[in-house]
Design an enzyme around this catalytic site. Structure first.
Site, short mmCIF file in Angstrom:
data_model
loop_
_atom_site.label_atom_id
_atom_site.label_comp_id
_atom_site.label_asym_id
_atom_site.label_seq_id
_atom_site.Cartn_x
_atom_site.Cartn_y
_atom_site.Cartn_z
N SER A 10 6.38 -57.17 1.74
CA SER A 10 7.36 -58.34 0.84
C SER A 10 8.13 -59.08 1.86
O SER A 10 8.56 -59.10 3.39
CB SER A 10 7.87 -57.27 0.48
OG SER A 10 9.70 -58.34 -0.41
N TYR A 69 15.03 -50.95 -1.33
CA TYR A 69 13.27 -51.54 -2.22
C TYR A 69 13.59 -52.30 0.04
O TYR A 69 12.29 -51.84 0.16
CB TYR A 69 13.84 -52.83 -3.14
CG TYR A 69 12.58 -53.53 -2.76
CD1 TYR A 69 10.69 -52.90 -3.55
CD2 TYR A 69 12.05 -54.26 -2.13
CE1 TYR A 69 10.03 -53.35 -3.79
CE2 TYR A 69 10.94 -55.10 -2.40
CZ TYR A 69 9.63 -54.65 -3.20
OH TYR A 69 8.34 -55.65 -3.35
C1 BGC Z 1 10.12 -58.54 -4.93
C2 BGC Z 1 10.11 -59.45 -6.47
C3 BGC Z 1 10.89 -61.09 -6.02
C4 BGC Z 1 10.58 -60.90 -4.34
C5 BGC Z 1 11.79 -62.19 -3.62
C6 BGC Z 1 9.21 -59.16 -3.69
O1 BGC Z 1 9.65 -58.22 -3.11
O2 BGC Z 1 8.97 -57.32 -5.96
O3 BGC Z 1 11.34 -58.76 -6.84
O4 BGC Z 1 10.70 -61.71 -6.74
O5 BGC Z 1 10.16 -60.21 -3.48
O6 BGC Z 1 12.54 -62.11 -3.38
#
Ligand code: BGC
Length: 269
Positions: A154, A167
């Protein structure tokens, strides 16, 4: 002219493939010629619908339920893949979730759940895939590599994220897990890379785009001026899984419309 199928004869496992990015990646790999294990943990009907689409594309797809954070379930999934397909060439370690929470309120359970699925799940799946790649080695008529692992990371492997410490930590962990695996396994001709999606229109972040106000606010973070679509990620995954990217090792490919370019500084900070 016959369509070029860059993943012809290859066998793939895509985790978390019943919805969102995983669904789109699974379908794209199938259309590129791969047979695909569509992993899911809930949503059997949705997983079967993905399998139906894959069958229409000529892929020998199967759905397989497994919690990627449970070692025995991951092992069983790979055993099934071996039974059905004979081997595995591609792993897309995609399954992931969010349990958003203010830091002071974050429970150990919420922390552990996110780390277990997002990070330990990638470890368990990548380890099982690696063992098969090492056992089989390169089959040059199939691919120049002995195997390809694509970790779904991410932008939050780079961008700190208030209210999402669990996360962001899991994604930061994926970055160094991926790079350490890539360094260790490259001499065995196993290619490990990651994709770091930005904001993609999927169920994980519905609240970020499902009202005009939310979308407007989200777009201030995206220089390219649009939200991403699962297909944007799927195309990157097909490329990273194919020999077209054979010299790409240990890289994170950001597919984020420029979200990591510090857009707050575009008007002089
Ligand atoms: C998350 C999303 C988020 C995006 C940008 C992703 O890794 O799961 O919820 O919109 O990152 O912030």
């Amino acid at each position: 002219m016959p369509e070029f199928k860059p993943l012809a004869r290859q066998k793939a496992i895509v985790t978390g493939a019943s919805s969102g990015i995983g669904e789109s990646v699974a379908i794209a790999l199938g259309r590129a010629g791969a047979d695909v294990v569509v992993n899911y943990v809930e949503g059997e009907a949705a997983a079967n619908a993905v399998v139906d689409q894959l069958h229409q594309a000529g892929s020998k797809a199967i759905a397989h339920k497994a919690d990627v954070s449970a070692e025995n379930q991951v092992e069983e999934m790979f055993e099934r893949a071996m039974r059905e397909f004979g081997t595995i060439d591609i792993l897309v370690a995609n399954a992931g979730l969010q349990r958003d929470c203010a830091f002071a309120e974050m429970t150990l359970e919420g922390w552990n759940k996110v780390l277990a699925v997002n990070l330990t799940g990638q470890f368990l799946c990548a380890r099982a895939a690696t063992r098969e790649f090492l056992r089989r080695g390169v089959v040059s008529s199939v691919s120049r590599a002995a195997g390809k692992i694509i970790c779904m990371s991410s932008v939050h492997q780079e961008i700190p994220w208030a209210g999402h410490a669990n996360y962001a930590s899991s994604k930061g962990g994926i970055k160094l897990l991926m790079e350490s695996m890539a360094q260790e396994l490259a001499p065995k001709r196993i290619r490990v890379n990651a994709i770091a999606p930005g904001a993609i229109r999927t169920p994980i972040n519905t609240s970020a785009w499902d009202t005009p106000e939310a979308l407007k606010s989200l777009l201030t973070l995206i220089p390219y001026g649009r939200i991403g679509l699962p297909e944007d990620i799927a195309r990157a995954a097909v490329w990273l899984a194919s020999d077209e990217s054979d010299y790409v090792v240990g890289t994170t490919l950001f597919v984020d419309g420029g979200m990591t370019l510090f857009p707050g500084f575009s008007t002089n900070g």
